[in-house]
Each structure stands twice: as C-alpha cells, then as structure tokens.
Scaffold this motif. Sequence first.
Motif: not given
Length: 106
Positions: A25-32, A53-67
């Motif tokens: 909800h808060d982009d500041a929590d992305y790293d957490w 499998e479960v594969t995680r992709y990090e998308i920092p420009v959008n502050c999201c994790l894609n599984f």
Amino acid sequence: MKLRDVAYSRSGDKGDTSNICVFPHDDADYDWLRAVLTEDIVAEAFGNLVEGEVTRYEIPVNCCLNFVLTRALAGGVSKSLRVDPHGKSYQSLILDIDVPGREERR
C-alpha cells in the motif's frame, strides 16, 4: 498480521499457470516486502494447490513482486484473454499469508 493489511494484489492466469503481483500500500514498504515475501513462503501458503514451481520476479520500478505459479490450476482453465475466477481466488489467498507486524517492518 495478514499481508492484506499492508499490500494488495492482482492476478491472472493462462492455461495451467497463475500469475500474482503483490504491491505494498505504501511504496516505502517495498524493501520490507521483498525481505518477508519469499518464494518459499508463497509456495508453503499454497501447499498442494501448486504442483510446479513458484518463481518470484522483482519489479522495483513499480514497487511490486510478481509470482508465477506453474502447474497451479489443475490442468488449466482459461485459454482466452478473459480473466478467470480461479486466478482471482489465488489473488485473495496470497493476501492471507501471515507477515511480521508493522512494528517489526523497518
């Protein structure tokens, strides 16, 4: 606390693969979020619903994790472009994962 208290998700599916993207909800929590929401935690939460499998992709420009969850929809459901309700229920299930409380976040 539940992941839904600090994040929301969007999902979709094609064939037998489900895709779930989680946004804080808060982009500041992305790293957490990156630290606490791992592939292993997601795989454990889904249990035998996901045979692949479960594969995680990090998308920092959008502050999201894609599984991406393979072999997750019992052989496949929708091969069209329409959104399927199976993926939507997975979107809700991921938000039921327990995560550390707010006081433990930063």
